[in-house]
Design a protein around this motif. Sequence first.
Motif, mmCIF file in Angstrom:
data_model
loop_
_atom_site.group_PDB
_atom_site.id
_atom_site.type_symbol
_atom_site.label_atom_id
_atom_site.label_comp_id
_atom_site.label_asym_id
_atom_site.label_seq_id
_atom_site.Cartn_x
_atom_site.Cartn_y
_atom_site.Cartn_z
ATOM 1 N N LYS A 143 0.575 -1.225 -0.069
ATOM 2 C CA LYS A 143 -0.146 -0.090 -0.176
ATOM 3 C C LYS A 143 0.809 1.408 0.032
ATOM 4 N N ARG A 145 4.011 1.739 -1.030
ATOM 5 C CA ARG A 145 4.843 1.961 -2.052
ATOM 6 C C ARG A 145 4.070 1.725 -3.518
ATOM 7 N N ASN A 146 2.807 1.364 -3.322
ATOM 8 C CA ASN A 146 1.922 1.026 -4.323
ATOM 9 C C ASN A 146 2.661 0.024 -5.357
ATOM 10 N N GLU A 148 2.710 -4.079 -6.191
ATOM 11 C CA GLU A 148 1.859 -5.467 -6.020
ATOM 12 C C GLU A 148 2.477 -6.435 -5.334
#
Length: 186
Positions: A143, A145-146, A148
């Motif tokens: 979340k 660092r965005n 996957e």
Amino acid sequence: MKNYIVIGIKLTLATIVFFAGIYTLFIFGIAQIAPNQGKGIVVESNGKKFYKNIGQSFTDAKYFNSRPSAVGYNAAGSGGSNKGPSNPEYLAEVQKRIDTFLIQNPDIKANEIPADLVTASGSGLDPNISVQGAKVQIKRIAKTRNIEESKLEKLIAENTEKPLLGVFGPEKINVLQLNIGLDKLK
């Protein structure tokens, strides 16, 4: 009586010679064939030097947290807290760490937190965490660092160190290496 004193003095002198001289030179000799002549494994990242074999403090939400330290990650003062598992002060400290971890990782339940993320090691300088200790932090880092979650799982797998000779000790992950790898992910 005099005989026992003479024997005691001889034994003391022999012990001093062995442990202060022979044993010390033996360990020094082994260190000379170790990586970096026993001075630690140095890793460079972003122009800074770090010691891979000494625990580092990672508390930023975008990094994998390291194991707590009873000595503030000060390698000059290695040691544990010496507080027993029933000591109220120690239990309060561990509970505070659990509460902090739950605030940072709201998707995790208290019973899912591995012990190594809330208890310090005997030296206070353990550079490693368990594989489970890394995995419970995936959602927060993904979340923040965005990134996957699958990329983080792959990074954990790549940085997992197997037990010595396949049987001695658990699998572990060096937090410094893991976080350096994390910074290199795009």
